[in-house]
Design an enzyme around this catalytic site. Sequence first.
Site, PDB file in Angstrom:
ATOM      1  N   GLY A  89       0.777  -1.235   0.000  1.00 48.08           N
ATOM      2  CA  GLY A  89       0.000   0.000   0.000  1.00 48.08           C
ATOM      3  C   GLY A  89       0.809   1.285   0.000  1.00 48.08           C
ATOM      4  O   GLY A  89       0.371   2.299  -0.540  1.00 48.08           O
ATOM      5  N   ASP A  93      -4.673   2.867  10.988  1.00 44.48           N
ATOM      6  CA  ASP A  93      -6.081   2.585  11.275  1.00 44.48           C
ATOM      7  C   ASP A  93      -6.184   2.134  12.738  1.00 44.48           C
ATOM      8  O   ASP A  93      -6.103   2.967  13.647  1.00 44.48           O
ATOM      9  CB  ASP A  93      -6.537   1.507  10.275  1.00 44.48           C
ATOM     10  N   ASP A 122      -5.989  -0.500  -1.296  1.00 45.01           N
ATOM     11  CA  ASP A 122      -6.796  -1.398  -2.112  1.00 45.01           C
ATOM     12  C   ASP A 122      -8.089  -1.812  -1.437  1.00 45.01           C
ATOM     13  O   ASP A 122      -8.232  -1.751  -0.223  1.00 45.01           O
ATOM     14  CB  ASP A 122      -6.004  -2.679  -2.412  1.00 45.01           C
ATOM     15  N   ARG A 152      -5.605   0.273  -6.300  1.00 45.15           N
ATOM     16  CA  ARG A 152      -4.358   0.870  -5.796  1.00 45.15           C
ATOM     17  C   ARG A 152      -3.829   1.943  -6.738  1.00 45.15           C
ATOM     18  O   ARG A 152      -3.126   2.850  -6.328  1.00 45.15           O
ATOM     19  CB  ARG A 152      -3.268  -0.206  -5.652  1.00 45.15           C
TER      20      ARG A 152
HETATM   21  P1  IMP Z   1      -4.256  -1.309  11.107  1.00 41.78           P
HETATM   22  O1  IMP Z   1      -3.381  -2.476  11.468  1.00 41.78           O
HETATM   23  O2  IMP Z   1      -5.676  -1.516  11.492  1.00 41.78           O
HETATM   24  O3  IMP Z   1      -3.720   0.027  11.583  1.00 41.78           O
HETATM   25  O4  IMP Z   1      -4.355  -1.274   9.548  1.00 41.78           O
HETATM   26  C1  IMP Z   1      -3.291  -0.961   8.781  1.00 41.78           C
HETATM   27  C2  IMP Z   1      -3.408  -1.569   7.399  1.00 41.78           C
HETATM   28  O5  IMP Z   1      -4.745  -1.924   7.056  1.00 41.78           O
HETATM   29  C3  IMP Z   1      -2.961  -0.568   6.394  1.00 41.78           C
HETATM   30  O6  IMP Z   1      -1.587  -0.693   6.163  1.00 41.78           O
HETATM   31  C4  IMP Z   1      -3.797  -0.914   5.190  1.00 41.78           C
HETATM   32  O7  IMP Z   1      -3.136  -1.901   4.442  1.00 41.78           O
HETATM   33  C5  IMP Z   1      -5.057  -1.500   5.747  1.00 41.78           C
HETATM   34  N1  IMP Z   1      -6.145  -0.491   5.816  1.00 41.78           N
HETATM   35  C6  IMP Z   1      -6.597   0.155   6.917  1.00 41.78           C
HETATM   36  N2  IMP Z   1      -7.581   1.019   6.617  1.00 41.78           N
HETATM   37  C7  IMP Z   1      -7.762   0.899   5.279  1.00 41.78           C
HETATM   38  C8  IMP Z   1      -8.645   1.554   4.336  1.00 41.78           C
HETATM   39  O8  IMP Z   1      -9.475   2.429   4.663  1.00 41.78           O
HETATM   40  N3  IMP Z   1      -8.513   1.174   3.034  1.00 41.78           N
HETATM   41  C9  IMP Z   1      -7.618   0.235   2.619  1.00 41.78           C
HETATM   42  N4  IMP Z   1      -6.769  -0.394   3.457  1.00 41.78           N
HETATM   43  C10 IMP Z   1      -6.851  -0.061   4.772  1.00 41.78           C
HETATM   44 MG    MG Z   2      -0.532  -1.016   4.303  1.00 38.19          MG
END
Ligand code: IMP
Ligand code: MG
Length: 189
Positions: A51, A110, A166, A172
């Site tokens: 990403g 996130d 994505d 992407r």
């Molecule tokens: P986390 O571990 O929940 O912080 O998520 C991180 C990963 O989840 C990011 O590196 C993204 O690959 C994916 N991600 C989180 N939110 C989104 C979104 O809104 N769209 C697409 N991918 C997301």
């Molecule tokens: Mg990512």
Amino acid sequence: MTVVARTGQSDDVAEILVTAEQIAAKVRELGARIATDYQSKDLVLVSILKGALPFLADLMRATPIPLSLDFLEVSSYGAGTESTGAVRILKDLANPIEGRHVLVVEDILDTGHTLSYVFDHLRAQRPESVRLCVLLDKPARRVIPIEIDYRGFEIADKFVVGYGLDYAEHYRNLPFVGVLKPEVYARRS
Ligand code: IMP
Ligand code: MG
């Protein structure tokens, strides 16, 4: 020859949250700050595949100091839109980071599960410093607190695609960050 009718990816977008122009301006600003902060330091940008790829490609060209690149690939959401919290390293760094200044370049923060895991993994290798640059921050979703050193944009709690992000491995390559129409998800479930 059979011509298969396919809708363009842009037709699936309900709303653009961050335009390509806004991204470009922010990348220039972040690159200038990073160049000032890391002048004459041994900087390695550690980017998280896949990403963060477009962000890394633009950011490094906006950062006019000597630097190296390395990559990590971690497991993500698969085809869905929700994090499970379980993180796995699919591809590890190619070079040692001990004693070096690491700047993690990531597309989105996130829940924080991914970066918290990545930070532990990197710190165990004794770098001189580890800091974080993220293009997008969704603070409403945070489960694990993470300090952001360089932040692009704070966005609302919406699942976004484009500029590296994505949905089921698609979108992407959109040059902006946007939200998909609800029927796109309905097509897959
Ligand atoms: P986390 O571990 O929940 O912080 O998520 C991180 C990963 O989840 C990011 O590196 C993204 O690959 C994916 N991600 C989180 N939110 C989104 C979104 O809104 N769209 C697409 N991918 C997301
Ligand atoms: Mg990512």
